[in-house]
Scaffold this motif. Sequence first.
Motif, PDB file in Angstrom:
ATOM      1  N   GLN A 120       8.999  54.235  71.128  1.00  0.00           N
ATOM      2  CA  GLN A 120       8.601  53.208  72.092  1.00  0.00           C
ATOM      3  C   GLN A 120       9.753  52.267  72.412  1.00  0.00           C
ATOM      4  N   ALA A 121       9.859  51.908  73.697  1.00  0.00           N
ATOM      5  CA  ALA A 121      10.889  50.970  74.136  1.00  0.00           C
ATOM      6  C   ALA A 121      10.442  49.538  73.866  1.00  0.00           C
ATOM      7  N   PRO A 122      11.386  48.634  73.653  1.00  0.00           N
ATOM      8  CA  PRO A 122      11.026  47.227  73.448  1.00  0.00           C
ATOM      9  C   PRO A 122      10.304  46.647  74.661  1.00  0.00           C
ATOM     10  N   VAL A 123       9.393  45.738  74.397  1.00  0.00           N
ATOM     11  CA  VAL A 123       8.686  45.031  75.462  1.00  0.00           C
ATOM     12  C   VAL A 123       8.838  43.536  75.209  1.00  0.00           C
ATOM     13  N   PRO A 124       8.830  42.734  76.265  1.00  0.00           N
ATOM     14  CA  PRO A 124       9.000  41.297  76.066  1.00  0.00           C
ATOM     15  C   PRO A 124       7.777  40.680  75.405  1.00  0.00           C
ATOM     16  N   PRO A 125       7.962  39.612  74.632  1.00  0.00           N
ATOM     17  CA  PRO A 125       9.272  39.019  74.300  1.00  0.00           C
ATOM     18  C   PRO A 125       9.962  39.796  73.183  1.00  0.00           C
ATOM     19  N   TRP A 126      11.277  39.928  73.272  1.00  0.00           N
ATOM     20  CA  TRP A 126      12.023  40.662  72.258  1.00  0.00           C
ATOM     21  C   TRP A 126      11.967  39.950  70.908  1.00  0.00           C
ATOM     22  N   ASN A 127      11.966  40.761  69.831  1.00  0.00           N
ATOM     23  CA  ASN A 127      12.140  40.207  68.498  1.00  0.00           C
ATOM     24  C   ASN A 127      13.369  40.857  67.859  1.00  0.00           C
ATOM     25  N   GLU A 128      13.615  40.565  66.602  1.00  0.00           N
ATOM     26  CA  GLU A 128      14.818  41.076  65.942  1.00  0.00           C
ATOM     27  C   GLU A 128      14.807  42.594  65.837  1.00  0.00           C
TER      28      GLU A 128
END
Length: 284
Positions: A120-128
């Motif tokens: 899975q690709a990152p989704v906002p809001p980004w975390n570490e």
Amino acid sequence: MIDEPPPDHVLVAFGLKGAQPVPLESGWDGGWRCGEIVLSLIADHPRAAWSAKVRETMFVDGLRLARPVRSTDGRYVVAGWRADTHVAGAPEARHDEVVSVGIRLHEVTATLERPRFLTQAPVPPWNEVDVFTVADRAAWEDRPLKSLPPGAPQLPDARDRTQSMELLTQLAGLRRPTTSPNQLVHGDLYGTVLFAGTAAPGITDITPYWRPAPWAAGVAVVDALSWGEADDELIERWSDLPEWPQMLLRALMFRLAVHTLHPRSTPEAFAGLLRTASLVRMAV
């Protein structure tokens, strides 16, 4: 280190009512020890639950693994905290042994399936966790960090970040196709392997990536050279690993991408990466 200890309701959930948590540092990422149990605040629930489930039954010859401790109702994670058995030891500058531990571990993890969260690709809001996910992909994509996912934070405006991005782009031109198969690997061996005299090395967690096993060894070597004062010959001592120069190159690109993206990166960390880049260039 986590400033605040686990709250009382978390202690109760893991059967530790009345315990007095003691802070830990090296190897436990700011965990708190309660007798023979360590409580740690997690960064990502799916990864923490996956790691706990894997470590619950995994056996690796010559390796002490921290075992998860379930809550009284059977959960691995409670209110963002996990519990594990305490493993004695601390990180040491035994860099070749760390790489060797990784090789033995990855012989076992090669049988594991790819977790869904790694696709899975990152989704906002980004975390570490998202920062490391994007940095991992940057080492393999055609144009590193040129197409950040939606919601990505603005790249920090600092000279060393700009230089890191420029070096990342330069190194991308040295890559050649590789054929080593992807598998489940622990991508954060440096600083997480614990030593206690002559006892078998210990590991407190598994940070999962879906990459070739020699890449994970490369990350450990890059980290040791950049920040662990490892000798230059560390690269050569592991040159028998499959496609070693290219795996080392991609490991360095991964760390450069992390430096470019991570809000807590420092100029001192980049200085270490610059030293390693000169050594990796010669190996490639």
